[in-house]
Design an enzyme around this catalytic site. Structure first.
Site, PDB file in Angstrom:
ATOM      1  N   SER A   8       0.849  -1.192   0.000  1.00  0.00           N
ATOM      2  CA  SER A   8       0.000   0.000   0.000  1.00  0.00           C
ATOM      3  C   SER A   8       0.881   1.237   0.000  1.00  0.00           C
ATOM      4  O   SER A   8       1.674   1.444   0.919  1.00  0.00           O
ATOM      5  CB  SER A   8      -0.888   0.016   1.242  1.00  0.00           C
ATOM      6  OG  SER A   8      -1.366   1.337   1.449  1.00  0.00           O
ATOM      7  N   HIS A  31      -1.083  -1.305  -4.437  1.00  0.00           N
ATOM      8  CA  HIS A  31      -2.346  -0.931  -3.780  1.00  0.00           C
ATOM      9  C   HIS A  31      -2.385   0.583  -3.581  1.00  0.00           C
ATOM     10  O   HIS A  31      -1.532   1.164  -2.914  1.00  0.00           O
ATOM     11  CB  HIS A  31      -2.440  -1.660  -2.438  1.00  0.00           C
ATOM     12  CG  HIS A  31      -3.723  -1.476  -1.712  1.00  0.00           C
ATOM     13  ND1 HIS A  31      -4.865  -2.201  -1.990  1.00  0.00           N
ATOM     14  CD2 HIS A  31      -4.061  -0.640  -0.700  1.00  0.00           C
ATOM     15  CE1 HIS A  31      -5.840  -1.834  -1.174  1.00  0.00           C
ATOM     16  NE2 HIS A  31      -5.388  -0.871  -0.375  1.00  0.00           N
ATOM     17  N   ASP A  33      -4.453   3.758  -2.272  1.00  0.00           N
ATOM     18  CA  ASP A  33      -5.529   4.160  -1.359  1.00  0.00           C
ATOM     19  C   ASP A  33      -6.023   5.565  -1.673  1.00  0.00           C
ATOM     20  O   ASP A  33      -5.319   6.547  -1.461  1.00  0.00           O
ATOM     21  CB  ASP A  33      -5.032   4.102   0.090  1.00  0.00           C
ATOM     22  CG  ASP A  33      -4.901   2.679   0.587  1.00  0.00           C
ATOM     23  OD1 ASP A  33      -5.904   1.940   0.539  1.00  0.00           O
ATOM     24  OD2 ASP A  33      -3.786   2.294   1.006  1.00  0.00           O
ATOM     25  N   MET A  35      -8.534   8.429  -0.602  1.00  0.00           N
ATOM     26  CA  MET A  35      -9.330   8.857   0.561  1.00  0.00           C
ATOM     27  C   MET A  35      -9.782  10.292   0.369  1.00  0.00           C
ATOM     28  O   MET A  35      -9.019  11.128  -0.126  1.00  0.00           O
ATOM     29  CB  MET A  35      -8.483   8.770   1.827  1.00  0.00           C
ATOM     30  CG  MET A  35      -7.909   7.390   2.098  1.00  0.00           C
ATOM     31  SD  MET A  35      -7.043   7.410   3.672  1.00  0.00           S
ATOM     32  CE  MET A  35      -6.448   5.713   3.733  1.00  0.00           C
ATOM     33  N   HIS A  64      -8.059   1.186  -4.217  1.00  0.00           N
ATOM     34  CA  HIS A  64      -8.974   1.018  -3.075  1.00  0.00           C
ATOM     35  C   HIS A  64      -9.610   2.368  -2.786  1.00  0.00           C
ATOM     36  O   HIS A  64      -8.969   3.267  -2.249  1.00  0.00           O
ATOM     37  CB  HIS A  64      -8.160   0.497  -1.868  1.00  0.00           C
ATOM     38  CG  HIS A  64      -8.953   0.347  -0.599  1.00  0.00           C
ATOM     39  ND1 HIS A  64      -8.364   0.167   0.634  1.00  0.00           N
ATOM     40  CD2 HIS A  64     -10.298   0.324  -0.369  1.00  0.00           C
ATOM     41  CE1 HIS A  64      -9.306   0.062   1.568  1.00  0.00           C
ATOM     42  NE2 HIS A  64     -10.473   0.159   0.985  1.00  0.00           N
ATOM     43  N   MET A  66     -11.742   4.774  -0.829  1.00  0.00           N
ATOM     44  CA  MET A  66     -12.386   5.053   0.462  1.00  0.00           C
ATOM     45  C   MET A  66     -13.006   6.438   0.340  1.00  0.00           C
ATOM     46  O   MET A  66     -12.535   7.413   0.924  1.00  0.00           O
ATOM     47  CB  MET A  66     -11.354   4.974   1.588  1.00  0.00           C
ATOM     48  CG  MET A  66     -10.993   3.539   1.946  1.00  0.00           C
ATOM     49  SD  MET A  66      -9.426   3.413   2.808  1.00  0.00           S
ATOM     50  CE  MET A  66      -8.311   3.508   1.405  1.00  0.00           C
ATOM     51  N   MET A 135     -11.707  -5.569   5.320  1.00  0.00           N
ATOM     52  CA  MET A 135     -10.843  -4.622   6.028  1.00  0.00           C
ATOM     53  C   MET A 135     -10.543  -5.177   7.418  1.00  0.00           C
ATOM     54  O   MET A 135     -11.457  -5.504   8.179  1.00  0.00           O
ATOM     55  CB  MET A 135     -11.520  -3.254   6.160  1.00  0.00           C
ATOM     56  CG  MET A 135     -11.549  -2.435   4.875  1.00  0.00           C
ATOM     57  SD  MET A 135      -9.923  -2.101   4.148  1.00  0.00           S
ATOM     58  CE  MET A 135      -9.122  -1.127   5.436  1.00  0.00           C
ATOM     59  N   ASP A 173      -6.670  -6.194   4.299  1.00  0.00           N
ATOM     60  CA  ASP A 173      -5.969  -4.904   4.269  1.00  0.00           C
ATOM     61  C   ASP A 173      -6.031  -4.267   5.656  1.00  0.00           C
ATOM     62  O   ASP A 173      -7.116  -3.991   6.163  1.00  0.00           O
ATOM     63  CB  ASP A 173      -6.652  -4.003   3.227  1.00  0.00           C
ATOM     64  CG  ASP A 173      -6.031  -2.619   3.110  1.00  0.00           C
ATOM     65  OD1 ASP A 173      -4.960  -2.382   3.697  1.00  0.00           O
ATOM     66  OD2 ASP A 173      -6.629  -1.776   2.404  1.00  0.00           O
TER      67      ASP A 173
END
Ligand code: DX5
Ligand code: ZN
Length: 223
Positions: A8, A31, A33, A35, A64, A66, A135, A173
């Protein structure tokens, strides 16, 4: 079944992604992320950054999301060429519909569930997804300890995936490191995200090998 190890980049140097990607070149997927300081209390980057990342690495991106209002935004990530786009079930009005749209846009479609979200609702719909992300911490930050109670969802999902012979990757994760990855693999996870465990290591490539070897050991000892 062999393990995939996806570092990540939440733990990478945000102004030196290109350099840091070079240090994890032996990983399976990267990965990423995303956000929005809304769905989670943290902020990273959005679509233009992910599109640019796509250009600086030959590695497939495991995005991913979020973010809130994901039904509006997720397909854009698939359209940048992201290999896999995983969104949170809690942020979607209709996860199955969104997964179909992601597949139609050429990406693998993943659905993620937070620690407090039950897996049962999704077990009957697993064939609609290419990946289920369980998660193992509350989404938002790297470096947290794994929440043990989340792992029963891995066992349940693996049982269903095997029973129906589905081609669904089972990803974990959050808080995954060399002390627990073998055990989690033994429960049936096959795709592992590791942020701090990889980026804090002195030799990241060696740590990726080490984590993947441990995961494969766990997979070979599944009961
Ligand atoms: C957390 C992110 C994770 C995070 C994992 O919300 O989704 O991908 O980077 O970091 P570690 O492996 O340090 O728990
Ligand atoms: Zn993540």
């Amino acid at each position: 079944m062999s393990a995939r190890l996806n570092p990540s980049i939440l733990s990478a140097d945000f102004v030196n992604f290109e350099r840091d990607f070079g240090t994890i070149a032996n990983c399976d997927l990267i990965h990423v992320d995303v956000m929005d300081n809304n769905f989670v209390p943290n902020l990273t980057f959005g679509l233009p950054m992910v599109a640019r990342m796509q250009q600086i690495t030959p590695k497939p991106l495991d995005v991913h999301l979020m973010i809130a209002n994901v039904d509006r935004w997720a397909v854009g990530y698939a359209e940048t060429g992201a290999f896999s786009v995983t969104f949170h079930a809690e942020a979607s009005e209709n996860p199955v519909k969104l997964a179909r749209a992601l597949r139609a846009a050429g990406a693998r479609a993943g659905v993620a569930i937070k620690p407090g979200t039950d897996v049962e609702t999704f077990l009957d719909e697993l064939a609609e997804f290419d990946q289920l992300l369980v998660m193992t911490v509350e989404p938002g930050f790297g470096g947290q300890g794994l929440i043990e109670e989340t792992l029963s969802k891995v066992t349940k999902a693996r049982r269903r995936i095997d029973a129906e012979k589905l081609d669904v990757w089972l990803q974990v994760d959050g808080g995954v490191d060399e002390t627990n990855i073998e055990r989690i693999a033994q429960m049936g996870a096959d795709t592992f995200v590791a942020g701090s465990a990889v980026f804090k290591a002195e030799d990241r490539a060696k740590q990726i090998e080490n984590l993947r070897d441990l995961a494969n050991l766990g997979l070979s000892h599944r009961h």
